[in-house]
Design a protein around this motif. Structure first.
Motif, PDB file in Angstrom:
ATOM      1  N   TYR A   1      43.503  38.353  39.037  1.00  0.00           N
ATOM      2  CA  TYR A   1      44.491  39.269  39.633  1.00  0.00           C
ATOM      3  C   TYR A   1      43.941  40.689  39.688  1.00  0.00           C
ATOM      4  CZ  TYR A   1      48.872  41.782  40.221  1.00  0.00           C
ATOM      5  OH  TYR A   1      49.855  42.602  40.685  1.00  0.00           O
ATOM      6  N   ARG A   2      43.367  41.112  38.541  1.00  0.00           N
ATOM      7  CA  ARG A   2      42.836  42.473  38.497  1.00  0.00           C
ATOM      8  C   ARG A   2      41.648  42.624  39.426  1.00  0.00           C
ATOM      9  NH1 ARG A   2      39.428  43.449  33.367  1.00  0.00           N
ATOM     10  NH2 ARG A   2      38.093  42.194  34.690  1.00  0.00           N
ATOM     11  N   ASP A   3      40.786  41.621  39.449  1.00  0.00           N
ATOM     12  CA  ASP A   3      39.534  41.769  40.168  1.00  0.00           C
ATOM     13  C   ASP A   3      39.662  41.552  41.658  1.00  0.00           C
ATOM     14  OD1 ASP A   3      37.629  40.394  37.419  1.00  0.00           O
ATOM     15  OD2 ASP A   3      38.113  42.454  37.955  1.00  0.00           O
ATOM     16  N   ARG A   4      40.728  40.902  42.104  1.00  0.00           N
ATOM     17  CA  ARG A   4      40.957  40.871  43.550  1.00  0.00           C
ATOM     18  C   ARG A   4      41.166  42.281  44.066  1.00  0.00           C
ATOM     19  NH1 ARG A   4      43.618  35.880  42.554  1.00  0.00           N
ATOM     20  NH2 ARG A   4      45.624  36.904  42.206  1.00  0.00           N
ATOM     21  N   ARG A   5      41.684  43.151  43.233  1.00  0.00           N
ATOM     22  CA  ARG A   5      41.837  44.532  43.662  1.00  0.00           C
ATOM     23  C   ARG A   5      40.554  45.329  43.502  1.00  0.00           C
ATOM     24  NH1 ARG A   5      45.876  41.720  43.103  1.00  0.00           N
ATOM     25  NH2 ARG A   5      47.990  42.370  43.633  1.00  0.00           N
ATOM     26  N   THR A   6      39.863  45.124  42.381  1.00  0.00           N
ATOM     27  CA  THR A   6      38.618  45.871  42.197  1.00  0.00           C
ATOM     28  C   THR A   6      37.527  45.393  43.145  1.00  0.00           C
ATOM     29  OG1 THR A   6      37.896  44.368  40.455  1.00  0.00           O
ATOM     30  CG2 THR A   6      39.119  46.302  39.777  1.00  0.00           C
ATOM     31  N   LYS A   7      37.643  44.153  43.611  1.00  0.00           N
ATOM     32  CA  LYS A   7      36.651  43.681  44.581  1.00  0.00           C
ATOM     33  C   LYS A   7      36.640  44.562  45.817  1.00  0.00           C
ATOM     34  CE  LYS A   7      37.564  39.777  46.653  1.00  0.00           C
ATOM     35  NZ  LYS A   7      37.665  38.324  46.916  1.00  0.00           N
ATOM     36  N   LYS A   8      37.834  44.955  46.260  1.00  0.00           N
ATOM     37  CA  LYS A   8      37.880  45.790  47.446  1.00  0.00           C
ATOM     38  C   LYS A   8      37.270  47.154  47.163  1.00  0.00           C
ATOM     39  CE  LYS A   8      42.156  43.455  48.780  1.00  0.00           C
ATOM     40  NZ  LYS A   8      42.027  42.385  47.790  1.00  0.00           N
ATOM     41  N   ARG A   9      37.517  47.690  45.947  1.00  0.00           N
ATOM     42  CA  ARG A   9      36.947  48.995  45.635  1.00  0.00           C
ATOM     43  C   ARG A   9      35.432  48.910  45.562  1.00  0.00           C
ATOM     44  NH1 ARG A   9      40.115  49.826  40.143  1.00  0.00           N
ATOM     45  NH2 ARG A   9      42.065  48.868  40.772  1.00  0.00           N
TER      46      ARG A   9
END
Lengths: 110, 176
Positions: free
Chosen positions: A37-45
């Motif tokens: 969940y967290r890394d789906r967001r950090t992947k974009k960053r």
């Protein structure tokens, strides 16, 4: 498939008892879900940071910096995004160079 | 690139369902035009192609590790992302509302075109350029588990999510 079997299916490849023992597997699998969940967001960053780094390196080869390049693109109203630009910079250096040269002429010969 | 494409026809779907697609309002919201809706043969066509990695992943693209860079004909803005497209290949995007498989659509927001010599960049869009495509299928992406958890606070939520996607086959790229 029972819920426990689904947990074990997700726990494949984990280390130690986490892949074999139900209670521990459940904990690790839930942790994995939280990380996802967290890394789906950090992947974009991370992706955007990587694109910017690549564009920066490519424009500096031709005498511009990233900030000048992007400012020039904004002035010309070229709305191609950084994913596309980074892809071009890596795979089609000539096209990218043409874009950089165009921005340079627009800002004045540098 | 689609040399090994095989067509398999699925069951016929009602032509009246496609007539409902003439509401252009929903299509224009997404920025596409539904130019003609009824195909000559009324069967849904699903194309099975060899899995050649597309350079357009929805999240981000990584350069190909081997071989030549993929050729592209245009860069279009669709489904909230920008994609390289070339004729004869199929691509995925977030679902386009109200578009049924087999219908023809055209993408008008073309950011750049490439004709083998040098690319042409639009400010912001290339005027007169469009990419015509056929919708292959509307499908749901692989399930993603959304799990939220707060330790020691008696809070956990588990949901699954399948993003609705559309697969379209680019038939023609008009560059002028």
């Amino acid at each position: 498939m029972a819920i426990r079997d689904k947990i074990f299916a997700f726990a494949k490849g984990m280390r130690g008892r986490a892949k074999n023992c139900a209670k521990i597997a459940r904990n690790r699998v839930e942790k994995a879900w939280q990380y996802q969940y967290r890394d789906r967001r950090t992947k974009k960053r991370n992706a955007r940071a990587l694109w910017i780094t690549r564009i920066n390196a490519a424009t500096r080869e031709h005498g511009l910096k990233y900030n000048e390049f992007v400012h020039g693109l904004g002035r010309e109203n070229v709305c191609v995004d950084r994913k596309i630009l980074a892809e071009l910079a890596v795979n089609e250096p000539l096209s990218f160079r043409a874009l950089v040269e165009r921005v340079k002429t627009m800002r004045g010969i540098e | 690139m689609l040399a090994s494409m095989t067509m398999t026809a699925t069951t016929a779907s009602a032509a009246s369902a496609r007539a409902r697609l003439s509401s252009k309002a929903s299509a224009e919201r997404v920025g596409t035009k539904v130019s003609s809706l009824i195909r000559a043969n009324k069967r849904d066509v699903r194309c099975e192609v060899t899995a050649e990695s597309s350079i357009n992943q929805i999240g981000f693209a990584t350069p190909p590790s081997t071989g030549a860079a993929p050729k592209w004909d245009a860069i279009i803005e669709v489904g909230g992302s920008q994609q390289f497209v070339s004729e004869g290949r199929y691509y995925e995007c977030h679902s386009l509302k109200g578009v049924e498989p087999g219908s023809k659509i055209a993408f008008e927001r073309v950011l750049g075109t490439h004709d083998g010599n040098a690319p042409t960049w639009g400010h912001p869009y290339v005027s007169g350029a469009r990419v015509e495509a056929t919708v292959l299928e509307n499908y749901d992406d692989k399930k993603v588990i959304v799990f939220k958890y707060r330790p020691k606070k008696h809070y956990r939520r588990k949901n699954g999510h399948r993003q609705a996607m559309t697969r379209f086959l680019v038939t023609k790229v008009v560059k002028a």
